[in-house]
Design a protein around this motif. Structure first.
Motif, PDB file in Angstrom:
ATOM      1  N   LYS A  44      35.320  34.556  39.391  1.00 27.10           N
ATOM      2  CA  LYS A  44      35.237  34.889  38.021  1.00 27.10           C
ATOM      3  C   LYS A  44      33.984  34.493  37.550  1.00 27.10           C
ATOM      4  O   LYS A  44      33.970  33.538  36.759  1.00 27.10           O
ATOM      5  N   GLU A  50      42.213  44.013  36.209  1.00 26.29           N
ATOM      6  CA  GLU A  50      43.257  43.946  36.893  1.00 26.29           C
ATOM      7  C   GLU A  50      43.160  44.404  38.258  1.00 26.29           C
ATOM      8  O   GLU A  50      42.322  45.027  38.653  1.00 26.29           O
ATOM      9  N   GLY A  92      43.416  38.282  43.068  1.00 23.52           N
ATOM     10  CA  GLY A  92      44.171  37.999  41.800  1.00 23.52           C
ATOM     11  C   GLY A  92      45.514  37.228  42.015  1.00 23.52           C
ATOM     12  O   GLY A  92      46.113  37.286  42.974  1.00 23.52           O
ATOM     13  N   ILE A  93      45.663  36.445  41.088  1.00 25.10           N
ATOM     14  CA  ILE A  93      46.805  35.345  41.202  1.00 25.10           C
ATOM     15  C   ILE A  93      48.090  36.140  40.843  1.00 25.10           C
ATOM     16  O   ILE A  93      49.208  35.970  41.668  1.00 25.10           O
ATOM     17  N   THR A  94      48.079  37.235  39.914  1.00 29.28           N
ATOM     18  CA  THR A  94      49.086  37.983  39.679  1.00 29.28           C
ATOM     19  C   THR A  94      49.539  39.005  40.980  1.00 29.28           C
ATOM     20  O   THR A  94      50.508  39.120  41.178  1.00 29.28           O
ATOM     21  N   GLY A 154      47.451  41.430  36.314  1.00 29.11           N
ATOM     22  CA  GLY A 154      46.548  40.405  35.734  1.00 29.11           C
ATOM     23  C   GLY A 154      47.274  39.495  35.067  1.00 29.11           C
ATOM     24  O   GLY A 154      48.212  39.877  34.417  1.00 29.11           O
TER      25      GLY A 154
HETATM   26  N1  PMP Z   1      40.535  41.940  38.637  1.00 25.85           N
HETATM   27  C1  PMP Z   1      39.494  41.452  37.739  1.00 25.85           C
HETATM   28  C2  PMP Z   1      38.135  42.074  37.528  1.00 25.85           C
HETATM   29  C3  PMP Z   1      39.967  40.389  36.615  1.00 25.85           C
HETATM   30  O1  PMP Z   1      39.393  40.340  35.666  1.00 25.85           O
HETATM   31  C4  PMP Z   1      41.444  39.906  36.669  1.00 25.85           C
HETATM   32  C5  PMP Z   1      41.881  38.873  35.777  1.00 25.85           C
HETATM   33  N2  PMP Z   1      41.718  37.872  36.076  1.00 25.85           N
HETATM   34  C6  PMP Z   1      42.118  40.435  37.735  1.00 25.85           C
HETATM   35  C7  PMP Z   1      41.536  41.390  38.903  1.00 25.85           C
HETATM   36  C8  PMP Z   1      43.398  39.991  37.796  1.00 25.85           C
HETATM   37  O2  PMP Z   1      43.606  38.568  38.518  1.00 25.85           O
HETATM   38  P1  PMP Z   1      44.646  37.500  38.150  1.00 25.85           P
HETATM   39  O3  PMP Z   1      45.773  37.939  38.326  1.00 25.85           O
HETATM   40  O4  PMP Z   1      44.275  36.418  38.561  1.00 25.85           O
HETATM   41  O5  PMP Z   1      44.442  37.365  36.796  1.00 25.85           O
END
Ligand code: PMP
Length: 312
Positions: A157, A195, A217-219, A255
């Motif tokens: 990120k 997401e 992604g953690i979700t 996400g």
């Molecule tokens: N892809 C992108 C580009 C994102 O910005 C996010 C949000 N962090 C996600 C996927 C989902 O990741 P997470 O589930 O870790 O929030």
């Protein structure tokens, strides 16, 4: 802004309105930062705020820090403790968004050598309800492509990388869609602007592999585990073409901000009957229950925070 809004900056807890950096800060000019987006979910019955997968977020941030030569003086344990303390000081009794940022803090705008630039860490939280305006998304395929490992690694990120997401999201919104779906440079489906993406075909779940310019992604990982463990579903990481999305039985995005949100339409074509599908619905319900700390089996994903007595 409420008087109990605090931030963590330069190693101290300070009122949010006093948390400032200079205009000559490197990260402001070049996007040399790594951030996280974390949710705290308020559980009314237990009068507790549960932070979802706190450690995993900081572990992902630590990887980005290594890549960007961001040497911050805090371990993952320290960062978890600082986060819990900040939330407790703020005294929120509602859903919140937590934004840590490790960044090149050097006050030097004419140096592009990461190894010569000082780093720091800051943290803030805000009350945060829904990120997306609907739970049945109408999406479009973006004209923008996700960057790949040959340009800027999309699996971290990095603040600067989000120009890509912002261009795609803005384009989609101005065209009247809820969210953008980005392809990668090989024309495979990558993910949403903020997401990860899943599709359901014949009862099996598919999501693009990390190599398809996908943020780990953690979700995404939580939903993969819940799908397998709680519903006995098969989950595969596979290249997905744009056409396969049009003909899928169900699609949804995952996400931290977006939770698990079904996509019912892509490029003005309904996905199946254009309604939220049964697997998306079941997974979504399960995910919410887990994220708010109401499923004992997954409480290890939830860090409880109770407010300090004088914070409210
Ligand atoms: N892809 C992108 C580009 C994102 O910005 C996010 C949000 N962090 C996600 C996927 C989902 O990741 P997470 O589930 O870790 O929030």
């Amino acid at each position: 802004m409420s008087p109990k809004s605090y931030a963590f900056l330069h190693g101290e807890f300070v009122p949010l309105e006093e948390a400032k950096v200079g205009i000559d800060t490197h990260a402001l000019h070049y996007g040399t930062g790594v951030f996280e987006g974390i949710r705290g979910n308020w559980n009314k019955d237990k009068e507790t705020l549960y932070v979802f997968r706190l450690r995993e977020h900081y572990e992902r941030m630590a990887q980005g820090c290594r890549m960007l030569m961001l040497d911050i003086p805090y371990s993952t344990d320290d960062l978890c403790d600082i986060t819990v303390e900040l939330i407790a000081r703020c005294g929120y009794k509602e859903d919140i968004y937590i934004r840590p940022l490790a960044y090149k803090s050097a006050r030097h705008v004419a140096n592009l050598k990461l190894n010569e630039l000082a780093s720091d860490f800051c943290l803030m939280t805000i009350p945060f309800g829904n990120y997306l305006d609907t739970d049945a998304l109408r999406c479009c395929t973006s004209t923008w492509r996700r960057p790949d490992d040959r340009s800027i690694p999309p699996r971290f990120k990095f603040t600067g990388v989000y120009i890509n997401s912002i261009l795609a999201k803005t384009e989609a919104a101005l065209a009247g869609f809820d969210e953008a779906i980005l392809l990668n440079s090989d024309d495979n489906v990558s993910e949403g602007a903020g997401e990860n993406l899943f599709m359901v075909v014949n009862g099996k779940l598919y999501t693009p592999p990390l190599g398809d310019s996908v943020l780990p992604g953690i979700t995404r990982s939580a939903v993969m585990e819940l799908a397998r463990e709680e519903f006995g579903l098969e989950v595969a990481e596979a290249h997905i073409s744009r056409t396969e999305l049009y003909t899928a039985d169900e699609c949804f995005l995952t996400g931290t901000a977006a939770h698990l949100t079904p996509m019912v339409e892509l490029d003005n074509r309904k996905i199946a009957d254009g309604k939220i599908g049964p697997i998306s619905k079941a997974l979504r319900e399960m995910y919410f229950k887990v994220a708010v700390g109401n499923n004992p089996k997954y409480l290890h994903w939830c860090t409880p925070v109770t407010s300090e007595p004088d914070s409210a």
